[in-house]
Write a protein that holds these residues in place. Structure first.
Motif, PDB file in Angstrom:
ATOM      1  N   ALA A   1       0.836  -1.207   0.000  1.00 44.67           N
ATOM      2  CA  ALA A   1       0.000   0.000   0.000  1.00 44.67           C
ATOM      3  C   ALA A   1       0.866   1.250   0.000  1.00 44.67           C
ATOM      4  N   GLY A   2       1.961   1.230   0.772  1.00 40.44           N
ATOM      5  CA  GLY A   2       2.877   2.362   0.790  1.00 40.44           C
ATOM      6  C   GLY A   2       3.480   2.626  -0.573  1.00 40.44           C
ATOM      7  N   SER A   3       3.849   1.573  -1.273  1.00 38.47           N
ATOM      8  CA  SER A   3       4.405   1.713  -2.622  1.00 38.47           C
ATOM      9  C   SER A   3       3.397   2.338  -3.577  1.00 38.47           C
TER      10      SER A   3
ATOM     11  N   PRO B   1       1.364   5.432  10.103  1.00 37.93           N
ATOM     12  CA  PRO B   1       1.276   6.897  10.012  1.00 37.93           C
ATOM     13  C   PRO B   1       1.904   7.454   8.739  1.00 37.93           C
ATOM     14  N   LEU B   2       3.066   6.925   8.345  1.00 44.68           N
ATOM     15  CA  LEU B   2       3.724   7.404   7.126  1.00 44.68           C
ATOM     16  C   LEU B   2       2.908   7.062   5.886  1.00 44.68           C
ATOM     17  N   VAL B   3       2.410   5.834   5.818  1.00 43.66           N
ATOM     18  CA  VAL B   3       1.622   5.424   4.647  1.00 43.66           C
ATOM     19  C   VAL B   3       0.358   6.269   4.537  1.00 43.66           C
ATOM     20  N   LEU B   4      -0.304   6.517   5.658  1.00 41.36           N
ATOM     21  CA  LEU B   4      -1.517   7.339   5.638  1.00 41.36           C
ATOM     22  C   LEU B   4      -1.199   8.786   5.247  1.00 41.36           C
ATOM     23  N   ALA B   5      -0.054   9.298   5.711  1.00 40.19           N
ATOM     24  CA  ALA B   5       0.338  10.662   5.338  1.00 40.19           C
ATOM     25  C   ALA B   5       0.602  10.759   3.838  1.00 40.19           C
TER      26      ALA B   5
ATOM     27  N   ALA C   1      -0.620   8.765   1.541  1.00 44.76           N
ATOM     28  CA  ALA C   1      -1.913   8.591   0.865  1.00 44.76           C
ATOM     29  C   ALA C   1      -2.709   9.890   0.866  1.00 44.76           C
ATOM     30  N   THR C   2      -2.680  10.613   1.975  1.00 48.19           N
ATOM     31  CA  THR C   2      -3.385  11.901   2.062  1.00 48.19           C
ATOM     32  C   THR C   2      -2.809  12.909   1.081  1.00 48.19           C
TER      33      THR C   2
END
Length: 262
Positions: A12-14, A132-136, A138-139
């Motif tokens: 997801a992060g990628s 937190p990083l992945v959500l940031a 994504a935002t």
């Protein structure tokens, strides 16, 4: 199957990283500031390293506050270079980059784990991404695509550089300098500049390269950052060949039709 559920987060992060960086990459190339992004990424990494020693508990949505500050300072420096030193902009951006890299080396020189910290800043470790990083990321990706939809001209304005600095900060914290540069430039340069395709197709191509690299990294126990760089290039060149092949076929078909109509 449950043994591989932990890969959902880096996958997801990628995907979010590609959706964030690829559209920005088109603007970076259009502005002719390709190496400016590398300089900003290096200063974001320098800020991350500085945060380890001076502000270890100060983070914002998973990224060190110091990294954000340093990246914004580098963005201001790049803006001033383009406004006042445009005749030698590449040279000044190169100086900005090498100063950031040298300060990073000096900062960790007295730390026994300094080499490891430098390696992580450069290559990252996307396999151990945090929510937190992945959500940031994504935002930020959603913000970039929504702005492109509502206000297509925003990237050519003054607001681009601060948004770009924030995007690079969180991207470097998530994946490292090499992955950020490769994701930002490779598919927009090849599929955008050479083939004329848009951000969505280039983003999908970059995502495919990232996911393939994650699979290779897990299967063969190789560093995920360099694997992503190589896999993204390979995937980009593959789609370049495929798309050029389709374009050549269409041209031949049009030529045959026009010849038959005569």
């Amino acid at each position: 199957m449950a043994a591989y559920e932990w890969l959902l987060l880096p996958a997801a992060g990628s995907a979010m990283l590609c959706l964030l960086l690829v559209p920005l990459g088109y603007q970076v190339i259009a502005r002719g500031v390709i190496f400016a992004d590398l300089a900003i990424a290096q200063w974001a990494a320098l800020g991350t390293l500085a945060g380890l020693y001076f502000l270890p508990k100060h983070t914002l949505a998973g990224a060190p506050v110091s990294s954000l500050i340093f990246a914004l300072l580098a963005a201001v420096a790049v803006h001033l270079i383009f406004r006042r030193l445009a005749d030698a902009k590449e040279a000044w951006i190169g100086i900005l980059y090498v100063i950031g890299a040298s300060l990073a080396v000096l900062l960790v020189s007295g730390d026994p784990h300094g080499a490891q910290a430098l390696h992580r800043a450069a290559s990252g470790d996307l396999l151990w991404a945090s929510w937190p990083l992945v959500l940031a990321v994504a935002t930020l990706a959603a913000l970039v695509w929504l702005l492109a939809w509502w206000c297509p001209g925003w990237m050519s304005g003054a607001v681009f550089m601060p948004v770009f600095a924030v995007a690079v900060t969180y991207s470097v914290s998530l994946a490292g300098i090499y992955v950020v540069f490769a994701t930002l430039i490779m598919t927009p340069l090849v599929l955008g500049t050479l083939v004329g395709k848009g951000s969505f197709l280039s983003s999908c191509c970059a995502i495919a390269g990232h996911l393939a690299a994650i699979g290779v990294s897990v299967a063969f126990d190789v560093p995920v950052g360099p694997a992503i760089v190589v896999a993204t290039l390979a995937m980009t060149l593959f789609w370049f060949i495929v798309l050029r092949g389709f374009a050549s076929q269409n041209l031949r078909a049009l030529g045959a039709e026009s010849g038959g109509s005569q």
